[in-house]
Structures are given as C-alpha cells and as structure tokens.
Design a protein around this motif. Structure first.
Motif, PDB file in Angstrom:
ATOM      1  N   ASN A 143       0.867  -1.077   0.063  1.00  0.00           N
ATOM      2  CA  ASN A 143       0.075   0.084   0.123  1.00  0.00           C
ATOM      3  C   ASN A 143       1.036   1.261   0.103  1.00  0.00           C
ATOM      4  OD1 ASN A 143      -2.327   1.816  -0.077  1.00  0.00           O
ATOM      5  ND2 ASN A 143      -3.063   0.973   2.060  1.00  0.00           N
ATOM      6  N   ASP A 186      -3.580   2.455  -4.290  1.00  0.00           N
ATOM      7  CA  ASP A 186      -4.117   1.367  -3.471  1.00  0.00           C
ATOM      8  C   ASP A 186      -3.428   0.452  -3.340  1.00  0.00           C
ATOM      9  OD1 ASP A 186      -5.210   0.140  -5.363  1.00  0.00           O
ATOM     10  OD2 ASP A 186      -6.870   1.300  -5.671  1.00  0.00           O
ATOM     11  N   ASN A 187      -4.106  -0.686  -2.538  1.00  0.00           N
ATOM     12  CA  ASN A 187      -3.530  -1.837  -2.582  1.00  0.00           C
ATOM     13  C   ASN A 187      -3.694  -3.062  -3.528  1.00  0.00           C
ATOM     14  OD1 ASN A 187      -6.220  -2.704  -1.759  1.00  0.00           O
ATOM     15  ND2 ASN A 187      -5.792  -3.356   0.093  1.00  0.00           N
TER      16      ASN A 187
END
Length: 950
Positions: free
Chosen positions: A353, A358-359
C-alpha cells in the motif's frame, strides 16, 4: 488540482444530469397522429456532406412523431416505407447539425453541415487506400464516428484491438507505452503511416505511441490493411499497414471545447478552431490540448501537450496546397521489465500500500536494478539539478521545466527512475496538381525533428565507503549495482541514497567530503539518474504520378528519405552529489576529463545515418465486375555509424564504412464481383526486407556485420465479401456487410545473432509460417437504430524448423566456430493471442443517445520468447514441444461507450461522452514472457467528457 476538478464537476454536473433526467415523455416515440387515410409513399434519398457532396454512412433518418426510421448505408442512401406525404423528417449523425425537411415527394435528399470543424482526411500520397469490392486486400476501416465513440483518450492503437487479426496491449501500462501486433508480427514488421508518410523508427522499426499523444482527436479515419496490403512503397508491411489520416482544414468557421475527466486524476482539455474559407482563399484549422494524470499503475503519471495545425490553399482550379504540423511534447512515468513477476508473486504483494495508489497488486511499480519509485522530501526534490537544453529542446523545456523524473503528486514528491520524455514535431507539405483529365501529380515533402529519451539508473562500479544503509558502516567495499534501500512496501527511499551520495567518498579523503582523486571539495555521486537520449532529424519526399487511361490506371512514384539519429547518455540527476565520474570515453585520458555534471554525456555517444531511396510502379485494371493490380517497388538502404566514445579522435575510425542493402516488394491481386452482393478476391506478394541498423552494427561497434542479410517474406491471401442492403428476415429489414479471408505468410531467414565467449555468430535458416482465417461482419436492423458487429480471428503461427549447425564467428572473422542448436520447429509463435473474438452492438436513439458495449475475448496467447534461446532437444528428452511454451489462460474484457448529443435542448450544441473500460475488472497479462512473468493489464477505468461547439 483537486480543487479544479471539483469545480469542473460542480459546473458540468447540472448540464449532464439535465440531459439525462428529462422525463420519459420527452422522448417517447408516439404513434403517427396524422390522418390514417393520408397517402403513403416509399421515401428514398441520400444524406450528404454539404461541402464535399459525399454520402454520409450511419446517419439516422427518422419520421418525426412515428416509429419509422432508417440508417443510411455506406453510400449515404436510405429507404423508408409507409411514410405519409408531408411528414416531418429529421436526420441526425455525430459531428453534424440536425436537419429537418418535409416529405412532399418520394425522393428527399439531405445536405447537412458539420457541427464542429469539418475536417475530412488529407490525401494519402505514399500508400493506397483500399476500397470495398474493388481493392483485393483484407482491410478494416475505422471512421471518425467510431473514433469519437470508442477511443476514450486511450492510445490510438487500442481501438485497433477490434480489428480481426490485430492485438493491441497497454504493455507496461504507462501513457503511450502500448504496442500492436497484426497476424503475429510486432510493430517492427507493420508499416505505420500518418497521411501516407511512414513513421516507424528508421533504425529499429519500432513505433512509440507516446509520440502521437492526442492524434486520435484529429484523426478522420484509420484503415488497417492486413498482410502485404495495397501499399505502393517498399516498406516492411509483413503483418500489415496502418494508414492514419488526420483532418484537413475545415471550410466552415467554428470553435469547440472539450473537457474530459477520468480515473486516477485524469484531466484533459481540448480546444479546436477553424477560420473557415477566408477571402484570400486560405482555410486554417488548429487544435491545442493539455493532459495530466496520475496513471493507473503507480508512478506512471502523465504530463502532456499536443498541438495540430493545418492550412489549405487552392491554386487556380487544379492545384491544392496543404500544410500540416503535428506534435505532442510529453513526459510520463514508466515501469521497467525488472517489474515483471509471476502471477503468484504478484498475488503475494497484496499487502502493499502507498499514499500514491491503493493496495491493488496489479498497480505495483517496484523492482530491482533501479527500476522502481519512491518518495523524496520536498527540500531534496527542489535542490536537485535538472537537465539542460542539450537534452530537451527549448520548447519542451519551457513547458515542463526539465526532465520530470522528480514529480510532485498531491502534497508529496516522488522519483520514478524510469520516465520517458519526448517531443517529435512532424510537418508535411502536400501538393496535388490535376495536370489534365487523365494525369494527377501528388507529392508530400515532410520532416521530423525528435528530441528526448528515457531515464534510468547509472552506478559507479568501484570501492565505496559503506554506511548503515548500504553496507557495514565505515568499511570500504565494492559495489557493482547500487539500488536505493526499500521500505516495507518495496518503495525506494531516495532520501537515504541522497544522503549517501553526500557522505564521505573514502576514509582517506583529505577534507572528509569528496574523492581526493577527482575533486575533494565536492561530493562525488556514486549513483545517479541518467537519460538515454535519442535525437533524430528525418526528412523525406514521396511523389506519385497517376495516369488514368479509363480501364487502366498507372501509378509511378519515388520515395526518398534521409535520417540522422544521435544517441548518448547524459547526467540528469546527481541525486544530491556535485559530480559523477565516467571512464567510458577512450579520449578522456585525465581524471579532470572524466568528471561529469548535469547535462554532460556519459556511457556512449554515437550517430546513425540512414539514407533511403526507393521507387514504385503500379498498374490497376478496372472494368465491369473485375478489378486487378500489379505493383513492383524497390529501395536501397544505406547505413553508416559514427562513434565518439569507442574510437580516438584522431584515429580516423570514428566513422564506419557504409553498408548498402537493396529491398524489394512485388504484389499482384484481383477482385471479382459476382453480383451486387458477392465478391471474391485474392492476392500474393513477396518482400525482401533490409536488416535493421542494430543487426548491421553489433555490440556498439563500427565494424559492419558481413553476414547481415535481408529477410524474405512470401504471402498469399484469399477473401470473400458479402453485402446486402435491405434484406428482409423474420419481418425485419437487415443491412449486412461481411468479409472473410484466409492468409498464409512465410517468413524466411529471420535475422538471429548469438553471442558466446565474447564472439558474435550470425544464424540463418530460421523460418516461420503464419496462417489463419479472419472474419468481420456488420448487421444493421430496426431501420438502422441498432448495429451488431463482430470480428473473429483463428490463427496458427509456428516456427517452421530446427537449425542444427556449426557457424563461424563472422563478427571478428576469428574463424572460431560455435555449435548452434535451435529446437524451434513446430513451436507456436508467442507475444499475441492466436484466437480472438470481438462482439459489439451500437444503439442509436432518435434523440441523440448512442450506447455501445464491446466484448473482447482472447485465447491461445503464448508467451513471448526468442527462438535462439530454445537450445534443448525436446524430442530426445521425450518432451512434447507444445507443452513447453507457456500460455496464459483465456480472458475477456467488456467496454461500455456512451455518447449523447444534446442537440436543440441547449442554446449551443453540447455532447456528453462516457467510457467504462474493462468494466468487469478482468485480470490478465498484457505482456507475458516464457518465464511466466509479465505485467498485468489495466483494470476498470472511466472517462467522462463534455464538449461544446460554436
């Protein structure tokens, strides 16, 4: 930036919602309220452009207040039964003003005006534009309406994914980093042309789509000719030819503005203007565009401009001059091949992250060998010295303020080691002269001056004083490659590397700062960011003389080009230090000469010269149902190399000898129309393609490779077409256009080079066969309100043979032999899917709304690999060859495109566009290697546009 976007959304949202939230009653098609006893007629006519007189295909012709209507065919013609005399009839089409007339007779023609800037395509001089049922080649047309509806500010190449046999991919995922394959051949073996001028790099044949950022907004049409095609020039059109036609100067005065917003902070503004035909006989049109965005993949930001200018002047009654200038100065972040991973390794990064993205592990941009990105403090970012005017032409330097490898994103600063920056203005002067009723001369004089390059890491190899970040503190040790330290997410910690560059060079430094062997009072950088620069100057002339003898037309022409490409690396970011030391130039005999600062050249410096002379002759026959052509083209390519680093200044060896390679193309084909519905065509051809520059001068050396040979291509094609307008099936009137073709291409003597024990061996005899079937079809129904279209490609691309031989080292003529074992025979060619299916539907509502979902399916996508790496005898080991080359699992994507022409509901014409790309968020590899590693393709994104014209 966020404030600007929010204001734009607040400003445009009422307009968008107002267009979408009208009551259903406003748009309901009502039953015919006219007298039921009124006279009924069959209404026919044609919809044409008011300036050119040409028919407009796909226009909607609707009988107002009824459910009657039709779409025009490819000639702009329509037919509607059961129309009451005196009915109000309205025609609508994207890019043109609506027009309403009354059906007072059985024939009603419409002549409509462009609603924005009327810009038809420029004449294509250097290549033949194929015509349906006439030109005997397989081709697909993409018109301006399809471009406006479906591109969605992607690279122009991505819309070609809907052509049978063509595969476009975003590649690493940065803006402009896409590529295209046709029939299993990459861009080096596809001829890409803009207004008839080849744009493939003259040294390696590649096409960099980032150089053409924004071109989709000024493209009037694209024609993709598969196979050898109808191109006159002796170009390497092994897989196909892509003809991109930009818009010509508009004859109507007008202005337009288009604003786009999209995923990942995408923001794009486009302004177009046209003077119309002025009293002095000139007409001028122009476009200016600005684009920024963070990029879907981490740190693949984009920062770009594009401009387009064209002017037209008629000279008397028989001559025309067109001048066009097109350019796209841009910079964008990239991810490098070191970031490729297996699916399992990608998935394992799911905990990653960052504040940037984002992840989603598909977006990750980390890697070794200096190929990643990370944050940097604002103080360090602003203290970094940028590049010079030698690396960036002054225009780009003024726009961007230097090479933006150091970039502010939001309230933070980042460095991506891999960035691309380039500006390639292209200018054309087209001249057409109708000498008499039979003879026409068309010529284009063109030029291009590219400036820019790409950044990456460069490290001193030597003994450095280590510290807690890179080695045991206070201990001098050897470093071959230096990467910044990485945090828990794999992001580079640039501040630590900068601090290390500002630390003591060695324990014995006299003042504890620098390297006493060079400049002890300044910091010597151990690791820097360099730019690999590619500057080129390219000039050419293509001229065609056409002589029409009724049934027979003769085309003869010349193709002359001159290219100079300068290549070097330069220091662009010292990462906190004051200088860098480079010993790669044999002429730098003192330590003082080896000191390099920002803007100085390092590593290599050479120039490639490429002069091309070609000519062609083509005869076309057309009478009644038969059309045929035969063409022959020849060229001579002359290479020369100049090297300023590997040879002494006074040696007389800095310039190589010249190497000359003749090339040729021979094509023949015929089309026969059995009737108004059915046609058949066939063609055959042979190419002899000169080796590229890199195959002639190997290993950064001026010695000419004595065994660099032409590659030979033989291709045959057979096709069938079916056209039926007005076919009635199950009570519905259908307009059908279908084509199917078979192809067989034999690629002989692929140029392969193997290095072993510092020697270089040329390998010949590796051949490949590419064959398959392609289908393309369009069906219009419900009076043209709905069009269904599809494309299918089933292919079998395979290497044809093994090569087992002892070859001699040709490069240095040492006589040493190398046992070559290439076990490629029967293995599939990789890098593109061999099964493809495209299915789309277009719904055009009478009130200006167009909805277009597109489904794409890909299968048998084998990994990319090079046959010279296949040195294992599968047969002897009892291994099935087909099982060796990995292929990724089949996958499909869905895109949704919506276009709404608000029309008369507002004081000025307004259009709204919406694109939802990869709506199902499908996971797939856009690039895939034999080590089962690759880049993931881009996930779900959106693009929203609002356009207004005056």
């Amino acid at each position: 930036m966020n404030t600007i976007k929010n204001n734009l959304l607040l400003h445009f949202l009422p307009i968008i919602l107002g267009g979408l939230l009208f009551s259903q009653d406003d748009f309901d098609l009502k039953e015919d309220s006219s007298d039921q006893n009124a006279q009924k007629i069959s209404l026919t006519g044609k919809v044409s452009d008011s300036k050119t007189g040409q028919g407009i295909a796909g226009a909607n012709v609707v009988i107002d207040e009824t459910d009657l209507g039709s779409a025009t065919d490819e000639n702009g013609e329509y037919s509607i039964d059961g129309v009451s005399v005196g009915s109000s009839v309205t025609v609508t089409v994207i890019g043109y003003d609506d027009l309403t007339l009354f059906a007072d007779s059985e024939v009603l023609d419409f002549s409509i005006n462009s609603s924005i800037i009327e810009m038809s395509g420029l004449d294509v001089v250097g290549s033949s534009i194929a015509k349906y049922r006439e030109t005997p080649v397989a081709f697909s047309d993409i018109d301006s309406e399809a471009l406006e509806l479906r591109v969605g500010s992607r690279d122009l190449s991505m819309i070609m994914n809907e052509v049978p046999g063509a595969f476009a991919t975003e590649g690493p995922g940065g803006s402009g980093d896409s590529r295209i394959n046709i029939r299993g051949f990459d861009q080096r073996n596809i001829s890409i042309m803009i207004n008839g001028v080849p744009v493939n790099d003259m040294e390696n044949g590649w096409v960099y789509w980032s150089n053409w950022d924004g071109i989709a907004d000024v493209t009037s049409s694209i024609q993709v000719q598969r196979g050898l095609g109808a191109t006159n020039l002796a170009v390497a059109s092994v897989g196909g030819t892509v003809n991109v036609r930009t818009s010509a100067a508009g004859m109507d005065k007008g202005y337009s503005f288009k604003q786009e917003l999209g995923s990942n902070n995408f923001l794009k503004s486009t302004l177009t203007a046209s003077s119309g035909l002025m009293e002095n006989g000139y007409s001028v049109s122009a476009l200016l565009q600005r684009k920024t965005g963070k990029g879907w993949v981490d740190a693949t930001w984009t920062d770009a401009y594009s401009y387009f200018f064209t002017v037209n002047k008629s000279i008397g009654d028989n001559q025309t001059l067109d001048f066009t200038l097109l350019g796209a100065p841009q910079q964008h972040g990239q991810r490098d091949g070191d970031n490729k991973h297996t699916a399992a390794d990608w998935s394992a990064m799911s905990g990653y992250n960052s504040d940037y993205g984002d992840n989603d592990y598909r977006k990750i941009n980390t890697g070794g060998s200096g190929s990643g990105w990370g944050y940097i403090s604002e103080d360090n970012a602003k203290s970094i010295k940028m590049g010079t005017d030698e690396s960036l032409d002054s225009f780009s330097d003024a726009l961007f303020g230097g090479i933006q490898h150091t970039k502010q994103i939001g309230d933070k600063w980042i460095i991506n080691n891999r960035t691309n920056y380039y500006h390639k203005p292209v200018y054309n002067l087209n001249h057409t002269w109708d000498i008499n009723d039979q003879t026409k001369l068309s010529s284009v004089l063109y030029g291009s001056n590219g400036r820019g390059g790409g950044t990456g890491p460069l490290n001193s190899r030597g003994d450095f004083l280590g510290n807690g970040d890179f080695g045991e503190e206070g201990v001098t040790e050897y470093f071959k490659y230096i990467n910044p330290p990485q945090d828990a997410n794999g992001l580079y910690e640039w501040d630590k590397l900068i601090n290390w560059n500002r630390s003591d060079w060695d324990a014995d430094a006299s003042n504890g700062v620098g390297d006493s062997d060079y400049i002890s009072s300044e910091y010597r950088s151990k690791a820097i960011i360099r730019a690999s620069v590619n500057h080129h100057d390219w000039y050419g002339l293509i001229s065609n003389l056409k002589y029409d003898m009724s049934d027979v037309t003769i085309n003869a022409g010349v193709d002359v080009r001159s290219y100079k490409g300068e290549h070097y690396r330069e220091v662009v970011n010292l990462l906190g230090g004051d200088y860098y030391v480079d010993s790669s130039n044999d002429n730098w005999t003192t330590n003082a000469a080896k000191v390099r600062r920002v803007g100085d050249k390092v590593a290599y410096h050479n120039i490639g010269y490429n002069n091309w002379m070609g000519g062609y002759l083509q005869a076309e026959y057309s009478k009644d149902e038969l059309s045929a052509f035969v063409s022959a083209a020849g060229s001579n390519t002359t290479y020369q190399r100049e090297d300023f680093f590997n040879y002494m200044d006074d040696s007389g060896e800095q310039k190589s000898e010249k190497a000359k390679y003749p090339g040729s193309a021979l094509k023949i084909g015929a089309n026969y129309n059995f009737n108004e519905n059915l046609n058949v065509f066939a063609n055959a051809g042979a190419l002899s393609v000169a080796p590229n520059f890199r195959s002639v001068y190997l290993n950064y050396n001026n010695t000419v490779n004595p065994e660099a040979k032409n590659e030979k291509v033989v291709s045959t094609e057979l096709g069938l077409g079916y056209l039926n307008s007005g076919l009635v099936l199950f009570g519905q009137s259908l307009d059908i256009k279908t084509s199917v073709n078979l192809y067989h291409t034999n690629w002989q003597d692929k140029q392969l080079v193997i290095t072993e024990n510092d020697l270089i061996y040329n390998v010949q005899g590796v051949n490949a066969v590419h064959q398959g079937i392609e289908l393309e079809s369009r069906v219009g129904l419900l009076s043209g309100m709905i069009e269904l279209y599809g494309a299918l490609s089933l292919a079998n691309w395979r290497w044809e043979n093994d090569v087992i031989a002892d070859v001699t080292s040709d490069y240095d003529r040492s006589g040493e032999t190398y046992s070559v074992e290439i076990y490629a025979g029967g293995l599939p060619v990789g890098d593109a899917p061999q099964r493809q299916l495209v299915a789309g539907a277009t719904y055009k509502a009478p009130f200006g709304l167009t909805v277009n979902p597109v489904f794409k399916f890909f299968d048998k996508h084998y990994a990319s690999y090079s046959p010279e790496d296949l040195d294992f005898d599968w047969d002897a080991a009892g291994i099935d060859r087909d099982s060796y080359i990995p292929q990724q699992k089949h996958y499909s994507t869905i895109d949704l495109h919506v276009f709404y022409n608000v029309g008369d509901l507002l004081p000025v014409p307004v259009t709204v566009g919406f694109h939802l790309l990869n709506a199902t968020d499908t996971e797939y590899f856009s690039d895939y290697t034999s080590s089962i590693e690759g880049f993931y393709g881009l996930g779900t994104r959106y693009n929203l546009s609002l356009g207004v014209s005056f």
